[in-house]
Design a protein around this motif. Structure first.
Motif, PDB file in Angstrom:
ATOM      1  N   THR A 132      22.865 -25.839  15.512  1.00 47.66           N
ATOM      2  CA  THR A 132      22.091 -25.750  14.264  1.00 47.66           C
ATOM      3  C   THR A 132      22.456 -26.880  13.317  1.00 47.66           C
ATOM      4  O   THR A 132      21.584 -27.509  12.704  1.00 47.66           O
ATOM      5  CB  THR A 132      22.329 -24.389  13.591  1.00 47.66           C
ATOM      6  N   ARG A 133      23.748 -27.179  13.211  1.00 50.92           N
ATOM      7  CA  ARG A 133      24.169 -28.278  12.330  1.00 50.92           C
ATOM      8  C   ARG A 133      23.570 -29.607  12.807  1.00 50.92           C
ATOM      9  O   ARG A 133      23.119 -30.423  11.990  1.00 50.92           O
ATOM     10  CB  ARG A 133      25.701 -28.386  12.271  1.00 50.92           C
ATOM     11  N   TYR A 134      23.548 -29.819  14.099  1.00 55.93           N
ATOM     12  CA  TYR A 134      22.966 -31.042  14.655  1.00 55.93           C
ATOM     13  C   TYR A 134      21.487 -31.150  14.282  1.00 55.93           C
ATOM     14  O   TYR A 134      21.013 -32.215  13.853  1.00 55.93           O
ATOM     15  CB  TYR A 134      23.128 -31.060  16.176  1.00 55.93           C
ATOM     16  N   GLU A 135      20.757 -30.031  14.436  1.00 55.51           N
ATOM     17  CA  GLU A 135      19.331 -30.029  14.099  1.00 55.51           C
ATOM     18  C   GLU A 135      19.116 -30.333  12.613  1.00 55.51           C
ATOM     19  O   GLU A 135      18.196 -31.064  12.234  1.00 55.51           O
ATOM     20  CB  GLU A 135      18.708 -28.665  14.439  1.00 55.51           C
ATOM     21  N   LEU A 136      19.984 -29.770  11.761  1.00 56.01           N
ATOM     22  CA  LEU A 136      19.855 -30.001  10.326  1.00 56.01           C
ATOM     23  C   LEU A 136      20.201 -31.442   9.952  1.00 56.01           C
ATOM     24  O   LEU A 136      19.509 -32.063   9.131  1.00 56.01           O
ATOM     25  CB  LEU A 136      20.755 -29.025   9.562  1.00 56.01           C
ATOM     26  N   HIS A 137      21.253 -31.980  10.536  1.00 52.16           N
ATOM     27  CA  HIS A 137      21.601 -33.389  10.293  1.00 52.16           C
ATOM     28  C   HIS A 137      20.455 -34.300  10.728  1.00 52.16           C
ATOM     29  O   HIS A 137      20.106 -35.264  10.023  1.00 52.16           O
ATOM     30  CB  HIS A 137      22.860 -33.775  11.073  1.00 52.16           C
TER      31      HIS A 137
END
Length: 251
Positions: A132-137
């Motif tokens: 999820t963090r990767y997608e948000l970044h």
């Protein structure tokens, strides 16, 4: 500090705001970050230089071992109070609210921190899983870079309407420079967090109309701003914010 001689205007987490004559004193807890306090004062000074209507910064000092920021006291009522007292005038107040936000966006302050840098740090510090963090970044990186002043906590409670019907914009502790749609998404989210869903929708429609911004573009920022808000760790908000963040998995 003899706190009984001051009128308390507001109490927030780790700070108390007092009225002291014709000034306002924001007193921070002794364990509050010195860097954050000095940065808030610096932000206020930089916003003053843009010509926006803001209370003037008067001094930064220590009172009984606690850091304090003193600014001008602006008499009047907040736009939030007026909305509550005069619900029939809601549309008129929202129109003013968006016009003030547009004026903020018309200014630049090149030395302010960049909103993307701040958001990237908060995404990295969040409790969400690595995917999820990767997608948000990735989503954040794809957004356009702008240099507009973004208040960061633009709500009706941070607008004072004076008896002469001029306005002043308060609380610049979260200000950055960047994309206006990100700040609009945050304002929308703050309305929703207060249970004001209908006002949130009216606000967003009006913002998009007045700025000629596609609603879908503001909505693309919402999972990002929800993630940044989650870092505050308010348990009562987490379930709501997680639902917004999880939108990235389905788009």
């Amino acid at each position: 500090m003899n706190e009984t001689k001051y009128e308390i205007l507001a109490q927030r987490s780790k700070k108390v705001i007092y009225k002291d004559g014709d000034t306002v004193l924001k007193v921070f807890d002794s364990d509050y970050s010195k860097a954050d306090i000095l940065n808030e004062a610096l932000n206020q000074a930089r916003i003053e230089e843009t010509g926006l209507n803001v209370p003037k910064l008067l001094e930064v000092s220590k009172i009984d071992g606690k850091w304090a920021i003193r600014t001008e006291y602006i008499p009047g009522k907040t736009l939030a109070q007026l909305m509550e007292e005069n619900p029939d005038n809601l549309n008129e107040y929202l129109d003013l609210f968006v016009n003030i936000q547009k004026e903020i966006f018309s200014k630049e302050a090149p030395l302010l921190n960049k909103i993307k840098d701040k958001f990237n740090r908060k995404i990295s510090a969040s409790r969400f899983d690595a995917t999820t963090r990767y997608e948000l970044h990735t989503r954040l990186d794809s957004m356009k870079n702008h240099k507009k002043i973004c208040h960061g906590d633009f709500t009706p409670s941070n607008i004072i309407i004076t008896p002469g019907e001029s306005y002043y914009i308060l609380d610049w502790s979260h200000v950055t420079q960047g994309n206006a749609a990100a700040d609009a998404a945050r304002t929308y989210m703050l309305f929703c967090l207060k249970g004001m869903d209908e006002v949130a929708e009216k606000y967003l429609d009006l913002f998009c109309q007045k700025t000629d911004t596609a609603k879908q573009y503001v909505q693309r920022w919402m999972p990002i701003v929800a993630c940044t808000q989650s870092v505050k760790g308010k348990e009562e908000e987490q379930e709501f914010l997680e639902r917004w963040v999880n939108v990235v998995e389905y788009e």
